[in-house]
Design an enzyme around this catalytic site. Structure first.
Site, mmCIF file in Angstrom:
data_model
loop_
_atom_site.group_PDB
_atom_site.id
_atom_site.type_symbol
_atom_site.label_atom_id
_atom_site.label_comp_id
_atom_site.label_asym_id
_atom_site.label_seq_id
_atom_site.Cartn_x
_atom_site.Cartn_y
_atom_site.Cartn_z
ATOM 1 N N ARG A 36 -12.713 -10.345 2.102
ATOM 2 C CA ARG A 36 -11.422 -10.959 2.442
ATOM 3 C C ARG A 36 -11.593 -12.248 3.235
ATOM 4 O O ARG A 36 -10.772 -13.156 3.119
ATOM 5 C CB ARG A 36 -10.551 -9.965 3.217
ATOM 6 C CG ARG A 36 -9.959 -8.931 2.290
ATOM 7 C CD ARG A 36 -8.990 -8.022 3.005
ATOM 8 N NE ARG A 36 -8.293 -7.196 2.041
ATOM 9 C CZ ARG A 36 -7.769 -6.012 2.321
ATOM 10 N NH1 ARG A 36 -7.862 -5.525 3.548
ATOM 11 N NH2 ARG A 36 -7.137 -5.332 1.393
ATOM 12 N N LYS A 197 -2.379 9.774 -9.164
ATOM 13 C CA LYS A 197 -1.087 10.427 -9.322
ATOM 14 C C LYS A 197 -0.055 9.575 -10.059
ATOM 15 O O LYS A 197 0.039 8.372 -9.853
ATOM 16 C CB LYS A 197 -0.526 10.769 -7.937
ATOM 17 C CG LYS A 197 -1.325 11.847 -7.234
ATOM 18 C CD LYS A 197 -0.568 12.409 -6.049
ATOM 19 C CE LYS A 197 -0.614 11.440 -4.895
ATOM 20 N NZ LYS A 197 0.104 11.878 -3.723
ATOM 21 N N GLY A 348 -7.503 -0.975 -5.223
ATOM 22 C CA GLY A 348 -8.730 -0.873 -4.440
ATOM 23 C C GLY A 348 -9.836 -0.104 -5.135
ATOM 24 O O GLY A 348 -10.993 -0.550 -5.165
ATOM 25 N N GLY A 371 -1.830 -2.810 -1.874
ATOM 26 C CA GLY A 371 -0.397 -2.506 -1.836
ATOM 27 C C GLY A 371 0.446 -3.646 -2.379
ATOM 28 O O GLY A 371 1.419 -3.428 -3.111
HETATM 29 P P1 ADP Z 1 -6.517 2.173 -7.373
HETATM 30 O O1 ADP Z 1 -6.965 2.162 -5.924
HETATM 31 O O2 ADP Z 1 -7.470 1.426 -8.265
HETATM 32 O O3 ADP Z 1 -5.102 1.746 -7.533
HETATM 33 P P2 ADP Z 1 -5.844 4.967 -7.222
HETATM 34 O O4 ADP Z 1 -5.965 4.916 -5.734
HETATM 35 O O5 ADP Z 1 -4.501 5.097 -7.802
HETATM 36 O O6 ADP Z 1 -6.586 3.688 -7.861
HETATM 37 O O7 ADP Z 1 -6.687 6.168 -7.803
HETATM 38 C C1 ADP Z 1 -8.031 6.401 -7.464
HETATM 39 C C2 ADP Z 1 -8.263 7.855 -7.208
HETATM 40 O O8 ADP Z 1 -7.895 8.622 -8.344
HETATM 41 C C3 ADP Z 1 -9.722 8.138 -6.956
HETATM 42 O O9 ADP Z 1 -9.845 8.698 -5.668
HETATM 43 C C4 ADP Z 1 -10.087 9.149 -8.037
HETATM 44 O O10 ADP Z 1 -10.943 10.167 -7.570
HETATM 45 C C5 ADP Z 1 -8.752 9.746 -8.408
HETATM 46 N N1 ADP Z 1 -8.765 10.336 -9.748
HETATM 47 C C6 ADP Z 1 -8.960 9.704 -10.925
HETATM 48 N N2 ADP Z 1 -8.949 10.562 -11.948
HETATM 49 C C7 ADP Z 1 -8.773 11.804 -11.418
HETATM 50 C C8 ADP Z 1 -8.684 13.125 -11.964
HETATM 51 N N3 ADP Z 1 -8.782 13.333 -13.280
HETATM 52 N N4 ADP Z 1 -8.490 14.140 -11.107
HETATM 53 C C9 ADP Z 1 -8.398 13.925 -9.785
HETATM 54 N N5 ADP Z 1 -8.470 12.720 -9.203
HETATM 55 C C10 ADP Z 1 -8.653 11.656 -10.021
HETATM 56 MG MG MG Z 2 -6.664 3.555 -4.348
#
Ligand code: ADP
Ligand code: MG
Length: 397
Positions: A36, A197, A348, A371
């Site tokens: 950053r 989620k 992230g 975010g």
């Molecule tokens: P980003 O930070 O790229 O936006 P998220 O924070 O939404 O991504 O999601 C990342 C998380 O999703 C990770 O901690 C990963 O372990 C979890 N994850 C991905 N696929 C699964 C799964 N099938 N079951 C449980 N957790 C999952």
């Molecule tokens: Mg994340």
């Protein structure tokens, strides 16, 4: 949307308040990851070269309106000084006597870094009196803190009511990249949305579903979609209360001619920490839990990605922090990196995955704000950007 850019400002000899996002991880009092800080340098350099007197401000962590010695910006200032090979004077308060004296002593091209703005309760409250104290330090305001643009705080929004205001170079790059993808993507436009989620990303899905040509779904959220399409998902992470919303997205996609990609095969295991999984097709999940997309799914997704002219990726396709469940994310990351189309990545965990794989430099735009980029993709107006005046083609406000 074109916002007034710092490059249009007359900054020579002026005190310029530059809000940046220097909210970096610290370890043992040292900067652990300076990504950053590096991202903030182009605007700092531009201002120095144009003779501005630079007042840098950032938050660090969550001190909740009180001084927290562990969250002082001194180590961040030291790292910045190393990176730009120029002195950075660090104030020990935000708008107090030390900051005021150091700001008054600034010469053209010099830099003062104010103390952590969140040490002041007025920052997160967007208190107009505190915003006025910040504004009193400077003659111009530049917002380059994309990571904080979704917050209406005194140093990201309140101050912009009080001084002539401009977007910094990093902000401009973020706004240009994300809005070009959302407002005039070159088709075919393929979005890959993963992550834990559905409830975290549902608004992103809802905002994208009538803009994309193809929406590829993976990660934990795919499980809720599999529930919506009548599959038995065993003990997989899912959100039964989101099944109706998932179903509505599938319906919207169908009526707008958008193709939805859901897993056709998956990697299952007993536990998220298992050191290996088994590939099964989606009708054979049994009593186990899904932790990754399978190889056939990854191949199908990669084919869509290879044909796309615009690609947006947010969220890992599986539990990518465990090597046993990282293959789907790796295959998709490689496809995105190799794609001829314009590629944007946000989130992230997705960025961490692309960096682990050493592929980040093959992506056209890696968004710096977690975010903030999520809210941008949800179609929300970010207050730190909205407050900066728009300009027409001639550059007039
Ligand atoms: P980003 O930070 O790229 O936006 P998220 O924070 O939404 O991504 O999601 C990342 C998380 O999703 C990770 O901690 C990963 O372990 C979890 N994850 C991905 N696929 C699964 C799964 N099938 N079951 C449980 N957790 C999952
Ligand atoms: Mg994340």
């Amino acid at each position: 949307m074109t916002k007034r850019s710092v490059t249009a400002a007359e900054v020579s000899g002026k005190r310029v308040f530059l809000r940046v996002d220097l909210n970096v991880p610290l370890r043992d009092g040292q900067v652990d990851d300076d990504t950053r800080i590096r991202a903030a340098i182009p605007t700092i350099t531009w201002l120095r070269e144009h003779g501005a007197r630079i007042i840098l401000a950032s938050h660090l962590g969550r001190p909740k309106g009180k001084v927290d010695d562990a969250l002082r910006l001194a180590p961040v200032g030291a790292r910045l000084a190393e990176l730009i090979d120029a002195p950075v004077t660090v104030a020990t308060d935000v708008v107090g006597p030390d900051a005021t004296a150091k700001v008054n002593a600034l010469q053209d091209g010099e830099i003062v870094l104010l103390e952590n703005v969140r040490f002041e309760p007025g920052e997160e409250q967007n208190d107009p009196a505190f915003a006025q104290q910040l504004a009193n330090l400077a003659e111009l305001y530049v917002n380059d803190a994309f990571g904080a643009a979704h917050r209406a705080h005194a140093s990201t929004e309140g101050i912009a009511h009080l001084l002539p205001s401009y977007l910094g170079l990093l902000m401009q790059r973020e706004v240009d990249a994300l809005s070009s993808v959302l407002t005039h993507p070159v088709p075919p436009f393929v979005a890959i949305i993963g992550g834990a989620k559905v409830s975290d990303k549902i608004q992103v899905l809802e905002h994208l579903v009538d803009k994309v040509s193809v929406l590829l779904i993976g990660g934990g959220m795919a499980n809720t979609f599999l529930l919506a399409t009548g599959h038995d998902i065993g003990r997989s992470l899912a959100e039964p209360d989101q099944v109706d919303r998932a179903r509505r997205i599938l319906e919207t996609a169908q009526t707008s001619g958008v193709e939805i990609g859901l897993p056709i095969d998956v990697v299952v295991a007993e536990n998220i920490s298992d050191d290996e999984g088994v590939v099964v097709d989606i009708d054979n999940i049994g009593e186990k839990a899904v932790f990754d997309i399978g190889p056939d799914t990854a191949r199908a997704y990669a084919e869509h990605i290879a044909r796309a002219k615009t690609i947006l990726w947010n969220g890992p396709l599986g539990v990518a922090e465990n090597p046993a469940f990282a293959n789907g994310t790796r295959d998709v990351a490689e496809a995105v990196a190799a794609a001829a189309g314009y590629t944007v990545i946000g989130g992230g965990d997705s960025i961490a995955a692309i960096e682990r794989l050493g592929l980040a430099d093959q992506i056209d735009h890696v968004s710096t704000g977690g975010g903030a980029s999520l809210e941008f993709l949800e179609g929300k107006t970010l207050p730190g950007i909205a407050i900066i005046p728009e300009v027409d083609a001639e550059g007039s406000v």
